[in-house]
Motif scaffolding. Structure first.
Motif, short mmCIF file in Angstrom:
data_model
loop_
_atom_site.label_atom_id
_atom_site.label_comp_id
_atom_site.label_asym_id
_atom_site.label_seq_id
_atom_site.Cartn_x
_atom_site.Cartn_y
_atom_site.Cartn_z
N GLU A 88 39.43 44.33 44.58
CA GLU A 88 39.25 43.10 43.82
C GLU A 88 37.81 43.03 43.33
N ARG A 89 37.53 43.63 42.21
CA ARG A 89 36.15 43.78 41.72
C ARG A 89 35.69 42.51 41.00
N SER A 90 35.57 41.42 41.78
CA SER A 90 35.12 40.16 41.21
C SER A 90 34.34 39.40 42.28
N ARG A 91 33.95 38.18 41.94
CA ARG A 91 33.22 37.34 42.89
C ARG A 91 34.07 37.07 44.13
N SER A 92 35.34 36.86 43.95
CA SER A 92 36.20 36.60 45.11
C SER A 92 36.33 37.82 46.00
N GLY A 93 36.28 39.00 45.44
CA GLY A 93 36.29 40.22 46.24
C GLY A 93 35.04 40.33 47.09
N THR A 94 33.91 39.95 46.53
CA THR A 94 32.66 39.95 47.29
C THR A 94 32.72 38.90 48.40
#
Length: 119
Positions: A88-94
């Motif tokens: 999940e290459r997004s802010r939520s993945g981080t």
């Protein structure tokens, strides 16, 4: 909690702050954070070995499978969070990594609760 678990928890806190900065900047996890995660994971492997050694002593009042489950669970949390974050290459993945960094010290508290039965 053992000194090793306290040290790992402090590293988790430092990494969590760095991850929070990355979330605020809407960036992915960078190499220094990945290096800290790897260091935490090495500490968790050592914690597993020490915990198994401690558990093999005369501890009839400790639920061994539960204790072992928490040891293995603490070892598995960060790789699962990192894999999810990579997918999940997004802010939520981080943010998933942030959750993993909060879960590890919580599991240490649960280990302490299991290891010190009520009198």
């Amino acid at each position: 909690m053992t000194q090793l678990q306290i040290a790992i928890s402090v590293l988790c806190g430092i990494a969590a702050l760095l991850v929070l900065v990355q979330i605020a900047r809407d960036r992915l996890v960078n190499r220094p954070i990945v290096a800290i995660l790897a260091l935490i994971e090495v500490g968790l492997v050592v914690n597993l070995v020490v915990g198994i050694g401690w558990l093999t002593g005369d501890r009839p009042d400790i639920p061994a499978l539960t204790y072992l489950g928490y040891l293995i669970g603490s070892l598995a949390v960060l790789p699962l969070a990192a894999g999810w974050s990579w997918a999940e290459r997004s802010r939520s993945g981080t943010a998933v990594i942030l959750v993993g960094l909060v879960v590890v010290p919580y599991l240490f508290v649960r280990l302490h609760d299991i290891a010190t039965p009520a009198a």
